[in-house]
Design a protein around this motif. Structure first.
Motif, PDB file in Angstrom:
ATOM      1  N   ILE A  91       2.194  56.281 -13.826  1.00 41.92           N
ATOM      2  CA  ILE A  91       1.044  55.543 -13.286  1.00 41.92           C
ATOM      3  C   ILE A  91       1.472  54.159 -12.806  1.00 41.92           C
ATOM      4  O   ILE A  91       1.114  53.722 -11.702  1.00 41.92           O
ATOM      5  N   LEU A  92       2.273  53.479 -13.615  1.00 36.47           N
ATOM      6  CA  LEU A  92       2.702  52.121 -13.266  1.00 36.47           C
ATOM      7  C   LEU A  92       3.602  52.113 -12.043  1.00 36.47           C
ATOM      8  O   LEU A  92       3.533  51.193 -11.217  1.00 36.47           O
ATOM      9  N   GLY A  93       4.470  53.128 -11.925  1.00 38.57           N
ATOM     10  CA  GLY A  93       5.341  53.184 -10.764  1.00 38.57           C
ATOM     11  C   GLY A  93       4.563  53.341  -9.473  1.00 38.57           C
ATOM     12  O   GLY A  93       4.900  52.742  -8.443  1.00 38.57           O
ATOM     13  N   VAL A  94       3.489  54.144  -9.530  1.00 38.45           N
ATOM     14  CA  VAL A  94       2.653  54.337  -8.341  1.00 38.45           C
ATOM     15  C   VAL A  94       1.871  53.058  -8.025  1.00 38.45           C
ATOM     16  O   VAL A  94       1.795  52.634  -6.870  1.00 38.45           O
ATOM     17  N   LEU A  95       1.309  52.443  -9.055  1.00 41.43           N
ATOM     18  CA  LEU A  95       0.513  51.234  -8.847  1.00 41.43           C
ATOM     19  C   LEU A  95       1.356  50.032  -8.447  1.00 41.43           C
ATOM     20  O   LEU A  95       1.064  49.342  -7.468  1.00 41.43           O
ATOM     21  N   SER A 101       3.511  47.831  -2.680  1.00 46.37           N
ATOM     22  CA  SER A 101       4.461  47.569  -1.597  1.00 46.37           C
ATOM     23  C   SER A 101       3.967  48.135  -0.273  1.00 46.37           C
ATOM     24  O   SER A 101       4.153  47.522   0.785  1.00 46.37           O
ATOM     25  N   LEU A 102       3.343  49.306  -0.321  1.00 42.52           N
ATOM     26  CA  LEU A 102       2.841  49.916   0.909  1.00 42.52           C
ATOM     27  C   LEU A 102       1.765  49.036   1.546  1.00 42.52           C
ATOM     28  O   LEU A 102       1.813  48.747   2.754  1.00 42.52           O
ATOM     29  N   PHE A 103       0.789  48.602   0.750  1.00 40.91           N
ATOM     30  CA  PHE A 103      -0.254  47.723   1.277  1.00 40.91           C
ATOM     31  C   PHE A 103       0.326  46.396   1.758  1.00 40.91           C
ATOM     32  O   PHE A 103      -0.112  45.840   2.773  1.00 40.91           O
ATOM     33  N   ASP A 104       1.321  45.898   1.031  1.00 39.12           N
ATOM     34  CA  ASP A 104       1.933  44.623   1.394  1.00 39.12           C
ATOM     35  C   ASP A 104       2.626  44.716   2.753  1.00 39.12           C
ATOM     36  O   ASP A 104       2.389  43.900   3.654  1.00 39.12           O
ATOM     37  N   PHE A 105       3.500  45.708   2.920  1.00 40.06           N
ATOM     38  CA  PHE A 105       4.218  45.847   4.190  1.00 40.06           C
ATOM     39  C   PHE A 105       3.261  46.180   5.340  1.00 40.06           C
ATOM     40  O   PHE A 105       3.469  45.754   6.476  1.00 40.06           O
ATOM     41  N   VAL A 209      10.170  56.020  -9.945  1.00 44.14           N
ATOM     42  CA  VAL A 209       8.912  56.731  -9.692  1.00 44.14           C
ATOM     43  C   VAL A 209       8.350  56.345  -8.334  1.00 44.14           C
ATOM     44  O   VAL A 209       7.898  57.193  -7.548  1.00 44.14           O
ATOM     45  N   SER A 210       8.381  55.061  -8.033  1.00 41.52           N
ATOM     46  CA  SER A 210       7.869  54.574  -6.756  1.00 41.52           C
ATOM     47  C   SER A 210       8.641  55.166  -5.582  1.00 41.52           C
ATOM     48  O   SER A 210       8.056  55.515  -4.546  1.00 41.52           O
ATOM     49  N   GLU A 328       8.384  39.947 -13.266  1.00 43.46           N
ATOM     50  CA  GLU A 328       8.749  41.266 -12.783  1.00 43.46           C
ATOM     51  C   GLU A 328       8.872  41.241 -11.262  1.00 43.46           C
ATOM     52  O   GLU A 328       8.425  40.327 -10.601  1.00 43.46           O
ATOM     53  N   THR A 329       9.445  42.329 -10.748  1.00 39.32           N
ATOM     54  CA  THR A 329       9.577  42.417  -9.310  1.00 39.32           C
ATOM     55  C   THR A 329       8.198  42.326  -8.677  1.00 39.32           C
ATOM     56  O   THR A 329       7.296  43.048  -9.037  1.00 39.32           O
ATOM     57  N   ARG A 330       8.032  41.519  -7.618  1.00 40.95           N
ATOM     58  CA  ARG A 330       6.731  41.316  -7.008  1.00 40.95           C
ATOM     59  C   ARG A 330       6.579  42.203  -5.795  1.00 40.95           C
ATOM     60  O   ARG A 330       6.408  41.734  -4.681  1.00 40.95           O
ATOM     61  N   GLY A 331       6.660  43.420  -5.998  1.00 35.31           N
ATOM     62  CA  GLY A 331       6.385  44.348  -4.912  1.00 35.31           C
ATOM     63  C   GLY A 331       7.431  44.277  -3.902  1.00 35.31           C
ATOM     64  O   GLY A 331       7.278  44.183  -2.728  1.00 35.31           O
TER      65      GLY A 331
END
Length: 331
Positions: A91-95, A101-105, A209-210, A328-331
């Motif tokens: 769940i966390l990997g998807v979120l 990252s998808l929404f960000d890019f 997962v991502s 943590e990594t920020r997307g």
């Protein structure tokens, strides 16, 4: 009389050197985290889109995170993971790293990098609000003031970008806002898991997962051969993004946390949004106005009020003393 530990550290040459190294790692990590937006903008000039950028970034960084995950899992004293832990990582990997990252890019196709980073920098405020609405937490008056200051600053910068660049900024800002919200959910849900398995181990597993989610998304929509037919500069930019703006910032920032503590390291993250204001103008030709500078300063002031040690009266998740969710990594 015994001197406080901080006072002893100030007179210890080794401790001073460690702090200097820590501040350097934190500053470099913050700038590198932010610079992924610059690289994405350069890649868009070759006719690719957000899904292409995300797929290349994930695939090229995957070997590094696999190695990191193996290394962290073999460290002595590691707690065995349960099925529930693996389910939560899915769940966390998807979120945290796929949707965010998808929404960000995607948003970066429409907004300047300076506005993108400011919106993402609101993560601590989203985490606090999730605690209020999802968990019934109470927030002190000073936190509400900090929230109001932060959002007023973003509104100021947003309106100025809308005036300068047009209505497409509205759609792009909404996408980046979804990216920030997705990552805030990741932070709110990951606290106990970080305590059990460690932050670097979680990051490594979640990134794997991502990557899987990104590959599935890509295969459903496109011919994978498309990724092998892109202009050569796109691959070099993707490789730089994967190593210098994805993997290295994680290790740099955690190294800073080890030397400075989570609170001091978090303060250095303000360098990211500030650096993008000027990097965007220098490398991409994005305009800088006085209103944007004032709005950026207002946002940073509000977020710093929330991220200073002990600021939040009702944190959503309990993080271990040597770890901070903002690191943590920020997307």
């Amino acid at each position: 009389m015994n001197r406080p530990a901080d006072a002893i550290a100030l007179h210890d040459p080794a401790a001073r050197r460690a702090r200097k190294v820590g501040f350097t790692l934190a500053a470099v990590g913050a700038v590198l985290f932010s610079a992924k937006a610059i690289l994405a903008k350069f890649q868009y000039r070759y006719g690719i889109d957000a899904l292409d950028v995300l797929a290349l970034r994930m695939l090229m960084s995957l070997p590094l995170f696999v190695i990191l995950g193996i290394h962290e899992s073999r460290r002595p004293g590691r707690t065995p993971m349960s099925r529930r832990d693996f389910g939560l990582i899915l769940i966390l990997g998807v979120l945290g790293y796929y949707l965010s990252s998808l929404f960000d890019f995607w948003g970066l196709e429409y907004v300047p990098v300076s506005l993108e980073r400011l919106i993402l920098f609101l993560n601590p405020t989203f985490v606090l609000l999730i605690g209020v609405f999802a968990f019934g937490r109470k927030v002190a008056r000073k936190e509400w003031i900090a929230l109001a200051v932060s959002y007023a600053g973003v509104a100021l910068v947003f309106v100025e970008n809308l005036r300068v660049q047009g209505e497409h900024v509205l759609f792009g800002s909404g996408l980046v806002l979804l990216a920030a919200l997705s990552y805030a959910l990741y932070l709110a849900m990951s606290g106990q898991l970080i305590q059990r398995i460690g932050s670097l181990r979680l990051v490594a597993y979640a990134m794997c997962v991502s990557t899987a989610a990104t590959v599935i998304h890509y295969l459903l929509l496109r011919d994978p051969m498309h990724l092998l037919q892109l202009p050569t500069p796109v691959y070099w930019l993707a490789l730089i993004n994967a190593i210098f703006c994805t993997f290295l910032p994680v290790t740099f920032t955690m190294g800073a946390v080890a030397r400075l503590g989570a609170g001091s390291a978090a303060q250095m993250s303000v360098i990211g949004p500030v650096s993008l204001v000027f990097l965007g103008a220098w490398l991409l030709g994005e305009p800088i106005t006085a209103v944007q500078l004032v709005g950026t300063a207002v946002v940073l002031s509000g977020v710093l009020l929330l991220t200073r040690p002990g600021a939040n009266s009702v944190p959503v998740a309990n993080f271990p003393a040597d770890t901070d969710p903002r690191e943590e990594t920020r997307g």
